[in-house]
Design an enzyme around this catalytic site. Structure first.
Site, PDB file in Angstrom:
ATOM      1  N   ASP A 177      -3.464   4.816   4.347  1.00 53.46           N
ATOM      2  CA  ASP A 177      -4.141   6.114   4.428  1.00 53.46           C
ATOM      3  C   ASP A 177      -3.285   7.343   4.091  1.00 53.46           C
ATOM      4  O   ASP A 177      -2.138   7.438   4.530  1.00 53.46           O
ATOM      5  CB  ASP A 177      -4.622   6.369   5.860  1.00 53.46           C
ATOM      6  CG  ASP A 177      -5.330   5.196   6.473  1.00 53.46           C
ATOM      7  OD1 ASP A 177      -5.507   4.180   5.802  1.00 53.46           O
ATOM      8  OD2 ASP A 177      -5.710   5.301   7.649  1.00 53.46           O
ATOM      9  N   TRP A 210       1.571  -4.226   4.955  1.00 51.11           N
ATOM     10  CA  TRP A 210       1.336  -3.340   6.116  1.00 51.11           C
ATOM     11  C   TRP A 210       2.251  -3.731   7.273  1.00 51.11           C
ATOM     12  O   TRP A 210       2.244  -4.880   7.701  1.00 51.11           O
ATOM     13  CB  TRP A 210      -0.121  -3.458   6.540  1.00 51.11           C
ATOM     14  CG  TRP A 210      -0.477  -2.475   7.625  1.00 51.11           C
ATOM     15  CD1 TRP A 210      -0.946  -1.218   7.450  1.00 51.11           C
ATOM     16  CD2 TRP A 210      -0.392  -2.679   9.041  1.00 51.11           C
ATOM     17  NE1 TRP A 210      -1.148  -0.613   8.667  1.00 51.11           N
ATOM     18  CE2 TRP A 210      -0.814  -1.481   9.667  1.00 51.11           C
ATOM     19  CE3 TRP A 210       0.011  -3.737   9.855  1.00 51.11           C
ATOM     20  CZ2 TRP A 210      -0.861  -1.325  11.056  1.00 51.11           C
ATOM     21  CZ3 TRP A 210      -0.029  -3.574  11.235  1.00 51.11           C
ATOM     22  CH2 TRP A 210      -0.467  -2.381  11.818  1.00 51.11           C
ATOM     23  N   GLU A 261     -13.251   4.842  11.172  1.00 50.18           N
ATOM     24  CA  GLU A 261     -11.854   5.282  11.149  1.00 50.18           C
ATOM     25  C   GLU A 261     -11.753   6.615  10.388  1.00 50.18           C
ATOM     26  O   GLU A 261     -12.634   6.958   9.609  1.00 50.18           O
ATOM     27  CB  GLU A 261     -10.978   4.238  10.439  1.00 50.18           C
ATOM     28  CG  GLU A 261     -10.981   2.879  11.130  1.00 50.18           C
ATOM     29  CD  GLU A 261     -10.073   1.843  10.475  1.00 50.18           C
ATOM     30  OE1 GLU A 261      -9.361   1.160  11.212  1.00 50.18           O
ATOM     31  OE2 GLU A 261     -10.087   1.720   9.241  1.00 50.18           O
TER      32      GLU A 261
END
Ligand code: FRU
Length: 595
Positions: free
Chosen positions: A138, A162, A312
């Site tokens: 993000d 990640w 989110e």
């Protein structure tokens, strides 16, 4: 004495790698990597799909931090640097749990004055933001201050998957050229650093200002062992360095486990800060006078929009509705994963009103609006404080379905082109959120080629769009329909790889098919057809931004957009037009090289 003797016996010397780095096993069976820091970097060899190891970094016996790193056991896929320049002359120890003595990293780990790698690897975009190296998801903390757009981002500085969530940082004066900055926020004892936002504290409401610059405040989620809470950091030097607030976390939830992605703005009428947070499948709204003490106000979401996944990265802001006099509306962006229109992650939004406490939605319950219909537009949020009243967004150009598998080496994933947002009233009265590339990118246009108008009655190919096509270009195509039912054009290369874009007029749908686009088998969910509804009309105006590994499509000034990654073996340099059931005219076709 007894104690020292015991230690001495228990340590097993495993060898010496380059630069006098000593590798040993300690009495707990952990591998210790010891050296005196005398270069700028420690370079760690990484195995991309290898096992994750907890690595503690100790300096002069004191623990500085720990990270989860895929240290290479059998093969080295790439390297990552640890900047050790601050500890010059000091004794550094890495402590690794569970690593085998024969792991290749133990022989190869080294100090170095430089960190060099193939930055221009095959699928590195040219005019889209990507991290210098490592993983990105993000966009975070976007704020404009003193002539600079800041872009922070979810970053793993120690690998291309990640992990170790930190805030990477870059700045730009024009939204198209980015300058890398050091990592702004690393994990700490309260957890890793998840998504959030940043603002300019114009009136020093938080009382954290120390010099002449206005204070920038960053709000972020910390995540630790399944718990999530909100923390604050501040900068008094134009975002160059950040101090974590001493009494973090500033906001906890009494019950929710999913409690994240604070997006903050100043609400003038009540003179309060407003924070939106994603909590499971609703958005909670909090307010505060000082950006530190927060009060719960309301929540929104039950029964509205899509609930096929977790909500989110919300964002709430006001925009004028074009050609509607003084009419303004509030937009609530709410990213969702999974549940997107083409599978996986996507960005939905709501329009309505906000009174400082509650968001009231104009959309009917159950109705869903998507900001982008492609597979690769997620976690979209907007810049705080952008000049000239512009509302500018950027999104992560990937999808949680396959983001960890995309076929790049030293970096993984990147951002969409920054987009300017507009609210547009449709003929039926619906208000939609159009999003279109910021005008700044036009200055990157190089050589232009214009094709004379032509008619498609069945099929027609235009070969060799650009002489030296490096896969970095823009394509503008205006189509006038006469009576065709299918209007299609396929970008393709000499390896027969293609992206097929097609309007099905009777269905009222736009498709982008990337099943044959190049490398697609790295993940079963990658080969896909994205689909968007599109109104039947006479003229369609397409703008396509192509940048090595992505196609962003904008129709009608961004009223319909579709963003998709692609991994062709070589650039698409030809276009094949086709029609079914009738004919259409291409009355404008121009191609720009992008510098
Ligand atoms: C969205 C997200 C956020 C979270 C971050 C963690 O992609 O899951 O909700 O803060 O990524 O990296």
């Amino acid at each position: 004495m007894k104690h020292i003797l015991f230690l001495f016996i228990a340590i097993i010397f495993l060898g010496c790698s380059a630069n006098n780095i000593q590798v040993q096993k300690n009495n707990e069976g952990k591998t210790t990597i010891n050296f005196k820091a005398d270069k700028k970097y420690l370079l760690l060899p990484i195995e991309d799909t290898g096992k994750e190891y907890r690595v503690d970094i100790n300096v002069n016996g004191k623990n500085i931090n720990h990270y989860i790193i895929r240290l290479a056991e059998k093969k080295i896929d790439y390297w990552v640097p640890v900047d050790i320049s601050a500890w010059k002359g000091e004794q550094i120890e890495l402590l690794v749990e569970g690593l085998s003595d024969s792991a290749i990293c133990l022989k190869q780990i080294k100090q170095s004055g430089i960190f060099s790698f193939d930055y221009n690897e095959k699928y590195r975009p040219n005019y889209h933001f990507t991290p210098y190296y490592g993983w990105v998801n993000d966009p975070n903390g976007m704020v404009y201050y003193d002539g600079e757009y800041h872009l922070f981002y979810q970053n793993n500085p120690f690998g291309t998957r990640w992990q170790n969530m930190s805030w990477g940082h870059a700045v730009s004066k024009d939204l198209v050229t980015w300058e890398y900055q050091p990592v702004a926020l690393y994990p700490d004892s309260l957890g890793t650093i998840f998504s959030g936002s940043a603002v300019v504290d114009e009136n020093n409401t938080a009382g954290l200002k120390t010099g002449k610059e206005k204070t920038l405040l960053a709000f972020y989620t910390q995540s630790e062992r399944g718990g999530q809470w909100q923390s604050l950091a501040y900068s008094n030097d134009k975002g160059r360095t950040w101090t974590k607030y001493s009494k973090n976390p500033i906001l906890k939830h009494p019950t929710a486990r999913d409690f994240r992605d604070p997006k903050v703005f100043w609400y003038e009428p009540t003179q309060r800060w407003i924070m939106t947070l994603a909590v499971g499948q609703v958005i909670e709204i909090y307010s505060s006078a000082n950006a530190i003490d927060w009060t719960y106000e309301s929540n929104f979401g039950e029964g509205y929009g899509n609930h096929a996944g977790v909500w989110e990265c919300p964002d709430l802001f006001e925009l004028s509705v074009e050609d509607s006099g003084e009419l303004k509306k509030w937009v609530l962006i709410c990213n969702i994963n999974p549940g997107g229109p083409s599978g996986g992650s996507a960005t939905q939004y709501f329009t309505g009103n906000f009174d400082g406490k509650t968001f009231t939605c104009d959309n009917k319950p159950g109705e869903t609006h998507w900001m982008d219909w492609g597979k690769d537009h997620y976690a979209a949020v907007t810049w705080a404080n952008a000049p000239d009243n512009r509302r500018l967004s950027i999104a992560w150009m990937s999808n949680w379905e396959y983001a960890n598998d995309i076929p790049t080496i030293n970096f993984r994933n990147g951002m969409t082109i920054p987009r300017e947002l507009r609210l547009v009233k449709q003929p039926g009265g619906n208000i939609i959120l159009a999003n279109y590339p910021v005008t700044e990118i036009q200055k990157l246009r190089g050589e232009q080629r214009t094709i004379q108008p032509f008619t498609i009655s069945e099929e027609y190919s235009i070969k060799n769009l650009l002489v030296n096509n490096n896969g970095v270009y823009e394509l503008n195509i205006n189509i006038d329909n006469v009576d065709a039912e299918i209007i299609g054009f396929k970008l393709f290369n000499n390896k027969s790889e293609s992206v097929d874009i097609c309007l099905n007029i009777p269905e009222g749908k736009l498709y982008m098919d990337r099943k044959e686009s190049g490398l697609v088998h790295f993940n079963p969910q990658f080969a896909a057809i994205a689909v968007a509804p599109i109104a039947k009309k006479q003229t369609y105006t397409f703008r396509l931004l192509i940048d090595k590994a992505s196609v962003e499509l904008f129709e009608a000034g961004g009223e319909t957009t579709m963003t998709n990654l692609i991994f062709p073996e070589e650039p698409y340099n030809h276009v094949y037009f086709y029609s079914k059931g009738g004919i259409y005219n291409v009355n404008k076709m121009e191609i720009y090289n992008i510098k």
